[in-house]
Design an enzyme around this catalytic site. Structure first.
Site, PDB file in Angstrom:
ATOM      1  N   ASN A  70     -54.364  50.806-101.544  1.00  0.00           N
ATOM      2  CA  ASN A  70     -54.326  52.270-101.524  1.00  0.00           C
ATOM      3  C   ASN A  70     -53.165  52.661-100.607  1.00  0.00           C
ATOM      4  O   ASN A  70     -53.263  52.516 -99.394  1.00  0.00           O
ATOM      5  CB  ASN A  70     -55.666  52.809-100.981  1.00  0.00           C
ATOM      6  CG  ASN A  70     -55.625  54.308-100.746  1.00  0.00           C
ATOM      7  OD1 ASN A  70     -54.700  54.996-101.161  1.00  0.00           O
ATOM      8  ND2 ASN A  70     -56.659  54.817-100.069  1.00  0.00           N
ATOM      9  N   TRP A  71     -52.103  53.129-101.227  1.00  0.00           N
ATOM     10  CA  TRP A  71     -50.890  53.416-100.444  1.00  0.00           C
ATOM     11  C   TRP A  71     -50.960  54.748 -99.698  1.00  0.00           C
ATOM     12  O   TRP A  71     -50.035  55.084 -98.955  1.00  0.00           O
ATOM     13  CB  TRP A  71     -49.653  53.381-101.357  1.00  0.00           C
ATOM     14  CG  TRP A  71     -49.226  51.990-101.728  1.00  0.00           C
ATOM     15  CD1 TRP A  71     -49.787  50.821-101.299  1.00  0.00           C
ATOM     16  CD2 TRP A  71     -48.135  51.625-102.584  1.00  0.00           C
ATOM     17  NE1 TRP A  71     -49.111  49.752-101.839  1.00  0.00           N
ATOM     18  CE2 TRP A  71     -48.091  50.221-102.633  1.00  0.00           C
ATOM     19  CE3 TRP A  71     -47.199  52.350-103.320  1.00  0.00           C
ATOM     20  CZ2 TRP A  71     -47.143  49.521-103.383  1.00  0.00           C
ATOM     21  CZ3 TRP A  71     -46.250  51.668-104.076  1.00  0.00           C
ATOM     22  CH2 TRP A  71     -46.224  50.261-104.101  1.00  0.00           C
ATOM     23  N   LYS A  72     -52.019  55.538 -99.963  1.00  0.00           N
ATOM     24  CA  LYS A  72     -52.167  56.841 -99.292  1.00  0.00           C
ATOM     25  C   LYS A  72     -50.852  57.635 -99.441  1.00  0.00           C
ATOM     26  O   LYS A  72     -50.215  57.549-100.491  1.00  0.00           O
ATOM     27  CB  LYS A  72     -52.600  56.632 -97.835  1.00  0.00           C
ATOM     28  CG  LYS A  72     -53.850  55.749 -97.758  1.00  0.00           C
ATOM     29  CD  LYS A  72     -54.518  55.717 -96.412  1.00  0.00           C
ATOM     30  CE  LYS A  72     -55.740  54.801 -96.485  1.00  0.00           C
ATOM     31  NZ  LYS A  72     -56.483  54.744 -95.224  1.00  0.00           N
ATOM     32  N   HIS A  89     -62.610  59.317-101.389  1.00  0.00           N
ATOM     33  CA  HIS A  89     -62.175  58.564-100.210  1.00  0.00           C
ATOM     34  C   HIS A  89     -62.556  59.360 -98.961  1.00  0.00           C
ATOM     35  O   HIS A  89     -62.538  60.601 -98.982  1.00  0.00           O
ATOM     36  CB  HIS A  89     -60.655  58.347-100.266  1.00  0.00           C
ATOM     37  CG  HIS A  89     -60.177  57.399 -99.221  1.00  0.00           C
ATOM     38  ND1 HIS A  89     -59.968  57.792 -97.915  1.00  0.00           N
ATOM     39  CD2 HIS A  89     -59.896  56.070 -99.270  1.00  0.00           C
ATOM     40  CE1 HIS A  89     -59.573  56.740 -97.214  1.00  0.00           C
ATOM     41  NE2 HIS A  89     -59.525  55.686 -98.009  1.00  0.00           N
ATOM     42  N   GLU A 131     -61.003  60.078 -96.392  1.00  0.00           N
ATOM     43  CA  GLU A 131     -59.982  61.047 -95.950  1.00  0.00           C
ATOM     44  C   GLU A 131     -60.071  62.328 -96.771  1.00  0.00           C
ATOM     45  O   GLU A 131     -59.851  63.424 -96.251  1.00  0.00           O
ATOM     46  CB  GLU A 131     -58.587  60.394 -96.026  1.00  0.00           C
ATOM     47  CG  GLU A 131     -58.395  59.393 -94.893  1.00  0.00           C
ATOM     48  CD  GLU A 131     -57.487  58.216 -95.216  1.00  0.00           C
ATOM     49  OE1 GLU A 131     -56.714  58.278 -96.179  1.00  0.00           O
ATOM     50  OE2 GLU A 131     -57.568  57.204 -94.477  1.00  0.00           O
ATOM     51  N   GLU A 160     -66.474  51.754 -97.508  1.00  0.00           N
ATOM     52  CA  GLU A 160     -65.434  51.872 -96.486  1.00  0.00           C
ATOM     53  C   GLU A 160     -66.025  52.575 -95.262  1.00  0.00           C
ATOM     54  O   GLU A 160     -66.050  53.809 -95.212  1.00  0.00           O
ATOM     55  CB  GLU A 160     -64.258  52.698 -97.018  1.00  0.00           C
ATOM     56  CG  GLU A 160     -63.563  52.077 -98.213  1.00  0.00           C
ATOM     57  CD  GLU A 160     -62.095  52.499 -98.291  1.00  0.00           C
ATOM     58  OE1 GLU A 160     -61.243  51.605 -98.288  1.00  0.00           O
ATOM     59  OE2 GLU A 160     -61.804  53.695 -98.323  1.00  0.00           O
ATOM     60  N   GLY A 193     -58.154  52.244 -90.708  1.00  0.00           N
ATOM     61  CA  GLY A 193     -56.952  52.517 -89.923  1.00  0.00           C
ATOM     62  C   GLY A 193     -57.118  52.262 -88.431  1.00  0.00           C
ATOM     63  O   GLY A 193     -56.273  52.643 -87.636  1.00  0.00           O
ATOM     64  N   SER A 211     -59.469  48.255 -92.504  1.00  0.00           N
ATOM     65  CA  SER A 211     -58.748  47.251 -91.718  1.00  0.00           C
ATOM     66  C   SER A 211     -58.789  45.843 -92.329  1.00  0.00           C
ATOM     67  O   SER A 211     -58.882  44.851 -91.611  1.00  0.00           O
ATOM     68  CB  SER A 211     -59.257  47.233 -90.269  1.00  0.00           C
ATOM     69  OG  SER A 211     -58.997  48.484 -89.648  1.00  0.00           O
ATOM     70  N   GLY A 263     -55.571  49.565 -97.153  1.00  0.00           N
ATOM     71  CA  GLY A 263     -54.623  50.625 -96.813  1.00  0.00           C
ATOM     72  C   GLY A 263     -53.348  50.037 -96.220  1.00  0.00           C
ATOM     73  O   GLY A 263     -52.509  49.487 -96.943  1.00  0.00           O
TER      74      GLY A 263
HETATM   75  P1  13P Z   1     -56.804  50.573 -93.739  1.00  0.00           P
HETATM   76  O1  13P Z   1     -56.738  49.287 -94.508  1.00  0.00           O
HETATM   77  O2  13P Z   1     -55.472  51.053 -93.276  1.00  0.00           O
HETATM   78  O3  13P Z   1     -57.836  50.512 -92.663  1.00  0.00           O
HETATM   79  O4  13P Z   1     -57.310  51.701 -94.785  1.00  0.00           O
HETATM   80  C1  13P Z   1     -58.442  51.443 -95.526  1.00  0.00           C
HETATM   81  C2  13P Z   1     -58.583  52.460 -96.594  1.00  0.00           C
HETATM   82  O5  13P Z   1     -58.842  53.621 -96.316  1.00  0.00           O
HETATM   83  C3  13P Z   1     -58.383  52.033 -97.986  1.00  0.00           C
HETATM   84  O6  13P Z   1     -58.755  53.027 -98.888  1.00  0.00           O
END
Ligand code: 13P
Length: 259
Positions: free
Chosen positions: A11-13, A97, A99, A169, A175, A215, A236
């Site tokens: 997931n590149w956000k 998600h 976020e 998640e 993150g 993570s 991420g």
């Molecule tokens: P990280 O791998 O940066 O913790 O993010 C996880 C995430 O939100 C994947 O959707």
């Protein structure tokens, strides 16, 4: 138990321009050794889907979107429809998600509409669930996840459920560099599978893909994938550079399931 194919998703956000996305994918494909028992998925920003589609069409890597409008079309400034995402090459859509829930205020009801909309257009939803740190500390982990699952899957038929991927998640692991230990994640994954069995029956539960996210990195992927009910990961930060995402895709299998 049936063998489930592993799904390793990035997931590149809100990272990478179309040009940067193309550069990543070219480099990644050059180094990737495809394996039939592992599916690789990249969910770039929507602006990169169209340019990646021709590059990935004949490759073993699939494309997904990070969000979708719950509407078919219309005067909804800034929204992107499921039909548009599909035409741009997406096969999967991340729905709910944390976020989106916590920064943009998406409710369980809206997430459910997005899941249904994704299915309506023949795309596969990745329904994200997970508790916040204070909820875990208050012993409410399963109550929170059960509510998110129950609401997110409202009105979904058994047949549709076969297309749904669940991603666990934990918000406190996203993150932060602090992943859930494989045992902590496995416990929740088992509960999710039990939930799916109660709701949709044994076959759906046994074939369902349940991802862990939060993570995930080269240092912890092998032990996470060794757990029986962790069928893959949603990555991420560590999916943003070719060497680290490749290492994750090429995890060392210790799993009984032979993935
Ligand atoms: P990280 O791998 O940066 O913790 O993010 C996880 C995430 O939100 C994947 O959707």
């Amino acid at each position: 138990m049936r063998m489930r194919k592993a799904l390793i998703a990035g997931n590149w956000k809100m990272y990478k321009t179309p040009e940067e996305s193309v550069q990543f994918v070219r480099e990644f494909l050059q180094q990737l050794t495809p394996r039939s028992e592992r599916e690789v998925l990249i969910c770039p920003p929507a602006t990169s889907l169209g340019v990646l589609k021709p590059l990935l069409e004949k490759s073993p890597v699939h494309l997904g979107a990070q969000n979708v409008s719950p509407e078919d079309e219309g005067a909804f400034t800034g929204e992107i429809s499921a039909r548009m995402l599909k035409a741009s090459g997406a096969e999967y859509v991340i729905c709910g998600h944390s976020e989106r829930r916590n920064i943009f205020g998406e409710t369980d009801e809206l997430v459910n509409r997005k899941v249904k909309q994704t299915l309506k257009y023949g795309l596969k939803p990745i329904l994200c669930v997970g508790e916040k740190l204070e909820e875990r500390e208050a012993g409410k982990t399963w109550t929170v996840i059960q509510k998110q699952l129950s609401a997110g899957l409202t009105g979904i038929t058994r047949e549709q459920a076969a297309e749904v991927v669940i991603a666990y998640e934990p918000v406190w692991a996203i993150g932060t560099g602090k992943n859930a230990t494989p045992q902590v994640a496995e416990e929740v994954h088992q509960s999710i599978r039990n939930f799916l069995e109660e709701r949709f029956g044994r076959e759906i539960a046994e074939t369902a893909t349940i991802l862990y996210g939060g993570s995930v990195k080269p240092e912890n992927i092998d032990e996470l994938m060794a757990e029986a009910d962790i069928d893959g990961v949603l990555v991420g930060t560590a999916s943003l550079t070719v060497p680290s995402f490749l290492r994750i895709v090429n995890y060392q299998s210790k799993s009984q399931a032979g993935r």
